[in-house]
Design an enzyme around this catalytic site. Structure first.
Site, PDB file in Angstrom:
ATOM      1  N   SER A  95       0.936  -1.231  -0.058  1.00  0.00           N
ATOM      2  CA  SER A  95      -0.134  -0.095  -0.010  1.00  0.00           C
ATOM      3  C   SER A  95       0.733   1.089  -0.186  1.00  0.00           C
ATOM      4  CB  SER A  95      -0.889  -0.044   1.293  1.00  0.00           C
ATOM      5  OG  SER A  95      -2.110  -1.018   1.109  1.00  0.00           O
ATOM      6  N   LYS A 122       0.137   3.571  -2.674  1.00  0.00           N
ATOM      7  CA  LYS A 122      -1.303   4.477  -2.632  1.00  0.00           C
ATOM      8  C   LYS A 122      -0.667   5.784  -2.444  1.00  0.00           C
ATOM      9  CE  LYS A 122      -4.534   1.668  -0.555  1.00  0.00           C
ATOM     10  NZ  LYS A 122      -3.889   0.264  -0.053  1.00  0.00           N
ATOM     11  N   SER A 138      -5.565   3.158   5.096  1.00  0.00           N
ATOM     12  CA  SER A 138      -5.170   2.225   4.185  1.00  0.00           C
ATOM     13  C   SER A 138      -6.193   1.696   3.335  1.00  0.00           C
ATOM     14  CB  SER A 138      -4.170   1.199   4.561  1.00  0.00           C
ATOM     15  OG  SER A 138      -3.196   0.694   3.477  1.00  0.00           O
ATOM     16  N   LYS A 152       3.061   6.417   5.146  1.00  0.00           N
ATOM     17  CA  LYS A 152       1.987   5.230   4.712  1.00  0.00           C
ATOM     18  C   LYS A 152       2.684   4.029   4.901  1.00  0.00           C
ATOM     19  CE  LYS A 152      -1.298   3.910   2.577  1.00  0.00           C
ATOM     20  NZ  LYS A 152      -1.398   2.758   3.681  1.00  0.00           N
TER      21      LYS A 152
END
Length: 320
Positions: free
Chosen positions: A91, A94, A151, A265
């Site tokens: 992720s 992202k 997330s 993140k």
């Protein structure tokens, strides 16, 4: 015989005296101090331009497949391990989805209060998710917060479809953006989430490219940390409360917490392992850290803390 001794001794004394005199004179000339005026300009410039040496500190041993810590302002890499090896970022990819969303808002193509209609595909995407039903009208703001804080994969796909019509077309936009940001050819995206696609493929990023993307994101949109540092977020739509996947934000997790932590993140898939792109600011210094491929969830944060502590120690050391 006795009459010869006195002249011989006298001669020896005279010779010794002269020898001593010449030795003292030559020593005095060699040790004569050099005045500034006697140094030519090129020598003076050479002395002034000699780089100051920074005292060394012990590098940490990082238990991860790849890792980087970067000075966010200068881009200097303070530590690296396998930084050019392409790995599944999970992720953390992202961040590119987020970069495009913020770019669209900046150029007026998108607004925080725009409503996104949730498709069947987005609603049923696997992995981490928030409560979304087919046909729901959710604001860009709620979806963006869900993507970065929790997330949420379904939020990421809903944003991608809203911007480009399909996740496939959005993925092409992600790869085009990667080229514009001058990320390496080793980095490429297969979707907007970091999950595997229908062919079992996952996106690939190098740790250095993750750091460079984070640097671009933070330098261009510094307000992002006002979102990523939140300890919770309440969705405006249904009132549900989201909590961050970044466990380093909570001072009560003293074994993980570091002063100034405010993003960025997390990521996990079976292929990628546990990953984390972190950032922290102390004084005027902001660092970006990347940890990829740890075996356990807590390890990605423990290794991040080691990287950031090392990085701040490097920046705070006086130059000699």
């Amino acid at each position: 015989m006795k009459s010869l001794k006195k002249p011989v001794i006298l001669l020896i004394l005279i010779i010794t005296t002269f020898a001593l005199y010449f030795y003292i004179q030559s020593t005095h000339k060699e040790s004569k101090p050099v005045h500034v005026s006697s140094i030519n300009k090129s020598d003076a410039h050479s002395l002034a331009s000699k780089p100051r040496i920074q005292p060394s500190i012990k590098k940490p041993t990082i238990q991860a497949k790849a890792a980087v810590v970067m000075d966010a302002q200068s881009g200097e890499i303070l530590y690296s391990k396998n930084e050019n090896t392409p790995l599944a970022p999970a992720s953390m990819s992202k961040m590119m989805t987020g970069y495009i969303v913020l770019n669209q808002i900046e150029n007026g193509s998108l607004a925080w209060n725009d409503e996104v209609i949730v498709s069947s595909y987005a609603a049923n995407i696997g992995g981490a998710a928030v409560q979304l039903q087919v046909g729901d009208h959710i604001t860009v703001q709620d979806l963006f917060h869900a993507m970065f804080i929790a997330s949420a994969n379904n939020a990421s796909v809903a944003l991608a479809e809203h911007i480009s019509g399909s996740e496939e077309d959005f993925t092409q936009l992600m790869n085009e953006q990667a080229q514009q940001l001058k990320l390496s050819p080793r980095t490429y995206f297969v979707n907007a989430t970091g999950l595997d696609n229908e062919y079992g493929e996952e996106s690939k990023m190098t740790a250095l490219d993750v750091a460079l993307l984070a640097q671009q994101l933070l330098n261009r949109y510094p307000e992002l940390v006002e979102i990523t540092k939140l300890s919770f977020y309440q969705m405006e739509g249904d009132g549900s409360v989201l909590y961050p996947t970044n466990k380093m934000l909570d001072p009560q997790h003293f074994e993980l917490y570091i002063e100034g932590m405010d993003g960025l993140k997390t990521g996990f898939t079976d292929l990628a392992g546990y990953c984390f792109a972190g950032t922290a600011k102390q004084g005027d210094n902001r660092l970006i850290s990347v940890v990829m491929g740890t075996e356990f969830e807590a390890t990605r944060f423990e290794e991040t803390k080691k990287l950031l502590m090392y990085g701040f120690d490097r920046l705070h050391l006086p130059l000699s």
